[in-house]
Design a protein around this motif. Structure first.
Motif, PDB file in Angstrom:
ATOM      1  N   UNK A   6      60.622  21.544  40.516  1.00 46.55           N
ATOM      2  CA  UNK A   6      59.340  22.178  40.550  1.00 46.55           C
ATOM      3  C   UNK A   6      58.723  22.346  39.282  1.00 46.55           C
ATOM      4  N   UNK A   7      57.477  21.983  39.085  1.00 46.17           N
ATOM      5  CA  UNK A   7      56.825  22.245  37.917  1.00 46.17           C
ATOM      6  C   UNK A   7      55.960  20.959  37.722  1.00 46.17           C
ATOM      7  N   UNK A   8      54.886  21.259  36.781  1.00 35.32           N
ATOM      8  CA  UNK A   8      53.940  20.050  36.460  1.00 35.32           C
ATOM      9  C   UNK A   8      53.414  20.254  35.055  1.00 35.32           C
ATOM     10  N   UNK A   9      53.060  19.150  34.418  1.00 31.33           N
ATOM     11  CA  UNK A   9      52.510  19.341  33.098  1.00 31.33           C
ATOM     12  C   UNK A   9      51.045  19.642  33.114  1.00 31.33           C
ATOM     13  N   UNK A  10      50.493  20.589  32.236  1.00 30.05           N
ATOM     14  CA  UNK A  10      49.090  20.988  32.243  1.00 30.05           C
ATOM     15  C   UNK A  10      48.465  21.485  30.969  1.00 30.05           C
ATOM     16  N   UNK A  11      49.394  21.546  29.780  1.00 30.71           N
ATOM     17  CA  UNK A  11      48.923  22.388  28.776  1.00 30.71           C
ATOM     18  C   UNK A  11      47.885  21.596  27.750  1.00 30.71           C
ATOM     19  N   UNK A  12      47.953  20.336  28.059  1.00 34.16           N
ATOM     20  CA  UNK A  12      46.788  19.273  27.585  1.00 34.16           C
ATOM     21  C   UNK A  12      45.151  19.528  28.126  1.00 34.16           C
ATOM     22  N   UNK A  13      45.414  20.033  29.309  1.00 34.71           N
ATOM     23  CA  UNK A  13      43.853  20.027  30.126  1.00 34.71           C
ATOM     24  C   UNK A  13      43.417  21.517  30.828  1.00 34.71           C
ATOM     25  N   UNK A  14      43.926  22.438  30.303  1.00 32.51           N
ATOM     26  CA  UNK A  14      43.402  23.706  31.035  1.00 32.51           C
ATOM     27  C   UNK A  14      41.865  23.960  30.650  1.00 32.51           C
ATOM     28  N   UNK A  15      41.608  23.884  29.391  1.00 34.94           N
ATOM     29  CA  UNK A  15      40.182  24.119  29.081  1.00 34.94           C
ATOM     30  C   UNK A  15      39.241  23.109  29.712  1.00 34.94           C
ATOM     31  N   UNK A  16      39.515  21.889  29.679  1.00 34.02           N
ATOM     32  CA  UNK A  16      38.671  20.849  30.224  1.00 34.02           C
ATOM     33  C   UNK A  16      38.657  21.194  31.848  1.00 34.02           C
ATOM     34  N   UNK A  17      39.725  21.612  32.563  1.00 36.56           N
ATOM     35  CA  UNK A  17      39.596  21.878  34.000  1.00 36.56           C
ATOM     36  C   UNK A  17      38.836  22.918  34.152  1.00 36.56           C
ATOM     37  N   UNK A  18      38.792  24.095  33.401  1.00 33.22           N
ATOM     38  CA  UNK A  18      37.970  25.297  33.669  1.00 33.22           C
ATOM     39  C   UNK A  18      36.299  24.932  33.094  1.00 33.22           C
ATOM     40  N   UNK A  19      36.389  24.094  32.164  1.00 33.44           N
ATOM     41  CA  UNK A  19      34.820  23.712  31.917  1.00 33.44           C
ATOM     42  C   UNK A  19      34.224  22.826  32.987  1.00 33.44           C
ATOM     43  N   UNK A  20      35.082  22.083  33.542  1.00 35.69           N
ATOM     44  CA  UNK A  20      34.699  21.369  34.520  1.00 35.69           C
ATOM     45  C   UNK A  20      34.265  22.187  35.817  1.00 35.69           C
ATOM     46  N   UNK A  21      34.984  23.369  35.973  1.00 32.14           N
ATOM     47  CA  UNK A  21      34.656  24.267  37.088  1.00 32.14           C
ATOM     48  C   UNK A  21      33.222  24.816  36.644  1.00 32.14           C
ATOM     49  N   UNK A  22      33.104  24.871  35.461  1.00 29.52           N
ATOM     50  CA  UNK A  22      31.558  25.586  34.963  1.00 29.52           C
ATOM     51  C   UNK A  22      30.628  24.682  35.389  1.00 29.52           C
ATOM     52  N   UNK A  23      30.808  23.385  35.002  1.00 31.86           N
ATOM     53  CA  UNK A  23      29.831  22.360  35.548  1.00 31.86           C
ATOM     54  C   UNK A  23      29.406  22.273  36.888  1.00 31.86           C
ATOM     55  N   UNK A  24      30.430  22.729  37.820  1.00 31.59           N
ATOM     56  CA  UNK A  24      30.558  22.845  39.303  1.00 31.59           C
ATOM     57  C   UNK A  24      29.744  24.113  39.714  1.00 31.59           C
ATOM     58  N   UNK A  25      29.395  24.938  38.790  1.00 30.52           N
ATOM     59  CA  UNK A  25      28.801  26.253  39.290  1.00 30.52           C
ATOM     60  C   UNK A  25      29.807  27.222  39.728  1.00 30.52           C
ATOM     61  N   UNK A  26      31.000  27.160  39.536  1.00 26.50           N
ATOM     62  CA  UNK A  26      31.969  28.044  39.951  1.00 26.50           C
ATOM     63  C   UNK A  26      32.575  29.119  39.124  1.00 26.50           C
ATOM     64  N   UNK A  27      32.038  29.151  37.769  1.00 26.75           N
ATOM     65  CA  UNK A  27      32.215  30.144  36.797  1.00 26.75           C
ATOM     66  C   UNK A  27      31.583  29.775  35.560  1.00 26.75           C
ATOM     67  N   UNK A  28      31.121  30.799  34.787  1.00 24.70           N
ATOM     68  CA  UNK A  28      30.358  30.797  33.656  1.00 24.70           C
ATOM     69  C   UNK A  28      30.941  30.483  32.397  1.00 24.70           C
ATOM     70  N   UNK A  29      30.508  29.823  31.410  1.00 27.48           N
ATOM     71  CA  UNK A  29      31.266  29.584  30.174  1.00 27.48           C
ATOM     72  C   UNK A  29      31.793  30.719  29.727  1.00 27.48           C
TER      73      UNK A  29
END
Length: 449
Positions: free
Chosen positions: A328-351
């Motif tokens: 169990x486990x997956x690699x993610x540490x290179x992309x968390x900020x890009x994931x959350x910035x994408x969520x901001x583009x989708x209107x889910x969360x503000x910057x």
């Protein structure tokens, strides 16, 4: 150290977005204002149109060193993190050997001092029989104590009632817990192994490690913390059932019990097992879509305090094993900020909320000394983001030692162009290509406790 002046940046900080200049000198933010004068020898960066944010503080990663370096190393994974805007990490004790003594904990700090690209701290591990060692941990120089209230590597399951009471009543510093009730998981495992003895589908994972296992364990942790006034931080929440355990009616700095959500539990749902299978097998499990929706709601209303990754790499070959054998486990540490910035583009969360949950809140939650904010006198852990350029996750762009990501093929609507770690420009991604500008820049973080 080089001195930098960043001009015309849109600084995302403390609930506002304002155009500001920043001067970086001797590792710190020396000046923050509307018109900062460059001096002879300064390197000037024109950040017009870019966002400037405090670097991500990831309070939960597994970098696999020592003992599991065929999967990852502190160097390889912290380097990937810096490319993704993660300037500080806190790493877990379930390496081999487990970090259950002060000497073994110090070994990890020694490795990081030689090799870490990002700033670092390491959790002291708790077990059923090392309380004396745990109580020797220095709160000013160690992020916290980690207790696995659910199965983990080696001797790290803490399930003895007497030990738990002693730990929660005597430990003077933050205790971070992985909460899944072991008895429930074992019973579910036996049930599904009987049904699928060999060729089990990955989509049973949230049934094996179900909502009840999470709720029982989280409820116990909260009960113990309230009984003993323990500083408790529950990691990687995954269910709607658990969210009423947490408060949003007081400021984070006044909370004794805090909670974290991870990017993969906000991004994926159980529907994704059909296409990604064991790639998204993790503990606690990614669950049904209604749980993801509830996590988003609790994140936005501040019952959930921090966004982290729980970065946990395994080799591709290991993840391709049948369900029962695949780790169990997956690699993610290179992309968390890009994931959350994408969520901001989708209107889910503000910057502003992204920065709050990924930089300000971890700094406040762990009482980190002078990091997590864009403030004069604070360490210059900073990230420049271009909202006008995209980033595609390709096999060639993945920096994890394991060489794969469940996000391969995804294109994000932002690009991280510069990452400063403790005042050093550690990473730059320009039109001509990306480059690491120093071999290592990380420093051991300290805590104002």
């Amino acid at each position: 150290m080089a001195t930098y002046v960043i001009r015309n940046a849109r600084v995302v900080n403390e609930g506002q977005i304002q155009e500001r200049d920043v001067r970086i000198e001797n590792g710190f933010i020396a000046e923050l204002g509307t018109s900062v004068t460059a001096k002879a020898g300064d390197e000037v960066i024109d950040a017009t149109g870019h966002y400037l944010m405090p670097g991500v503080i990831d309070d939960q990663v597994h970098f696999r060193e020592p003992g599991l370096t065929h999967k990852a190393t502190i160097r390889s994974e912290s380097r990937a993190g810096v490319a993704g805007g993660v300037t500080t990490f806190m790493e877990m004790p379930n390496t081999v050997p487990n970090a259950l003594t002060q000497a073994l904990l110090q070994d990890k700090y020694d490795i990081a001092a030689r090799t870490a690209f990002a700033n670092y701290s390491f959790f002291m591990g708790a077990s059923n029989d090392n309380l004396d060692e745990v109580l020797r941990t220095d709160p000013q120089s160690v992020c916290g104590v980690k207790a696995f209230m659910g199965s983990s590597t080696g001797n790290m399951l803490v399930d003895n009632e007497q030990t738990l009471n002693a730990l929660f009543s005597q430990c003077p510093m933050l205790i971070a817990t992985h909460c899944e009730d072991e008895a429930t998981v074992r019973a579910n495992t036996a049930r599904y192994r009987a049904e699928y003895p060999t060729d089990a589908p990955a989509h049973i994972h949230p049934l094996v490690r179900d909502e009840l296992a999470c709720l029982r364990s989280s409820s116990l942790a909260v009960e113990l913390a309230k009984q003993h006034n323990t500083r408790l931080h529950i990691l990687h929440l995954t269910t709607a059932d658990e969210l009423n355990l947490f408060r949003n009616d007081i400021p984070l700095t006044e909370k004794r019990i805090t909670a974290e959500v991870c990017v993969h539990h906000l991004w994926f749902s159980a529907d994704d097992y059909e296409t990604l299978g064991n790639q998204i097998k993790c503990n606690p499990a990614i669950k049904a879509p209604h749980h993801r929706a509830a996590l988003w709601e609790a994140l936005l209303d501040d019952r959930l305090d921090i966004i982290a990754t729980d970065h946990a790499p395994h080799t591709w070959e290991e993840k391709q094993q049948p369900y029962w054998q695949a780790p169990s486990g997956l690699p993610l540490v290179q992309h968390p900020l890009l994931l959350m910035l994408e969520a901001s583009l989708q209107g889910k969360i503000s910057l502003e909320k992204v920065v709050q949950k990924m930089a300000h809140a971890p700094a406040d939650c762990f009482q980190i000394d002078r990091r997590g904010y864009v403030r004069e006198g604070y360490w210059a852990d900073l990230v420049l983001v271009d909202p006008g350029q995209a980033t595609e996750v390709t096999p060639d762009s993945i920096l994890y030692q394991c060489g794969w990501s469940p996000l391969t093929g995804k294109t994000f609507g932002h690009r991280i162009t510069h990452t400063f770690v403790s005042g050093e420009l550690a990473y730059k991604n320009a039109d001509s290509g990306s480059a690491f500008l120093v071999e290592r820049a990380g420093q051991r973080i300290s805590f104002d406790r």
